[in-house]
Each structure stands twice: as structure tokens, then as C-alpha cells.
Design a protein around this motif. Sequence first.
Motif, PDB file in Angstrom:
ATOM      1  N   ALA A  72      52.111  -5.631  -7.954  1.00 42.61           N
ATOM      2  CA  ALA A  72      52.680  -6.702  -8.775  1.00 42.61           C
ATOM      3  C   ALA A  72      53.583  -6.118  -9.865  1.00 42.61           C
ATOM      4  O   ALA A  72      54.671  -6.653 -10.136  1.00 42.61           O
ATOM      5  N   ALA A  73      53.155  -5.028 -10.497  1.00 44.18           N
ATOM      6  CA  ALA A  73      53.974  -4.385 -11.516  1.00 44.18           C
ATOM      7  C   ALA A  73      55.264  -3.822 -10.910  1.00 44.18           C
ATOM      8  O   ALA A  73      56.342  -3.949 -11.491  1.00 44.18           O
ATOM      9  N   GLN A  75      56.800  -4.923  -8.269  1.00 46.12           N
ATOM     10  CA  GLN A  75      57.669  -6.051  -7.949  1.00 46.12           C
ATOM     11  C   GLN A  75      58.292  -6.636  -9.229  1.00 46.12           C
ATOM     12  O   GLN A  75      59.462  -6.991  -9.254  1.00 46.12           O
ATOM     13  N   TYR A  76      57.524  -6.700 -10.303  1.00 49.04           N
ATOM     14  CA  TYR A  76      58.009  -7.251 -11.570  1.00 49.04           C
ATOM     15  C   TYR A  76      59.140  -6.394 -12.124  1.00 49.04           C
ATOM     16  O   TYR A  76      60.150  -6.907 -12.597  1.00 49.04           O
ATOM     17  N   THR A  79      62.580  -6.275  -9.756  1.00 44.24           N
ATOM     18  CA  THR A  79      63.404  -7.489  -9.505  1.00 44.24           C
ATOM     19  C   THR A  79      64.029  -7.992 -10.768  1.00 44.24           C
ATOM     20  O   THR A  79      63.728  -7.685 -11.851  1.00 44.24           O
TER      21      THR A  79
END
Length: 79
Positions: A72-73, A75-76, A79
Motif C-alpha cells: 500500500a505504501a 502504491q501510495y 502514483t
Amino acid sequence: EARPFMADYVPLFPWLAPLLAGIAVARMMAAVGLWGRLRASTAQVPRALIWPGQHSLAIYMVHQPLMIGAFAAMQYFTT
């Protein structure tokens, strides 16, 4: 229609053959008496190698949130 993304989805049918093969091998080892010899030989194995096998559920429960958080990190921040 698009299927929802599921990270842990694994179809069960393709794994039936390895499961049955593992059961067959375990029964053959029991019939020949290899389990006893294997248990006796683990006295020479360092405890650091035995501990993960005895605590696999705890390792799984800890690594899952860490891995999901890392993805998640990533991807954060990408992007």
C-alpha cells in the motif's frame, strides 16, 4: 464483467495432486520407519532453524499486515 482483485485467491483443484502425493509419501515414510529416524536426527539441527516451523502461524499473521502495508505504501508513493 471484471473480476475483483483478491491477493490470496488460489484455486484448490490444481493443488489436489500435490496434496495427495504428500499424503502418500508421508504414509510410505511411516511404513518404513523414516519418521523416527528423522525425529532423532533433528537433535543436531540448530534451534534457529526449528523455531520458524513451530511458529509458522505467528509468522504468517505478522508478515501479512507488514506485506500489505508495504504494498500500500509503495502504491501510495509511486502514483
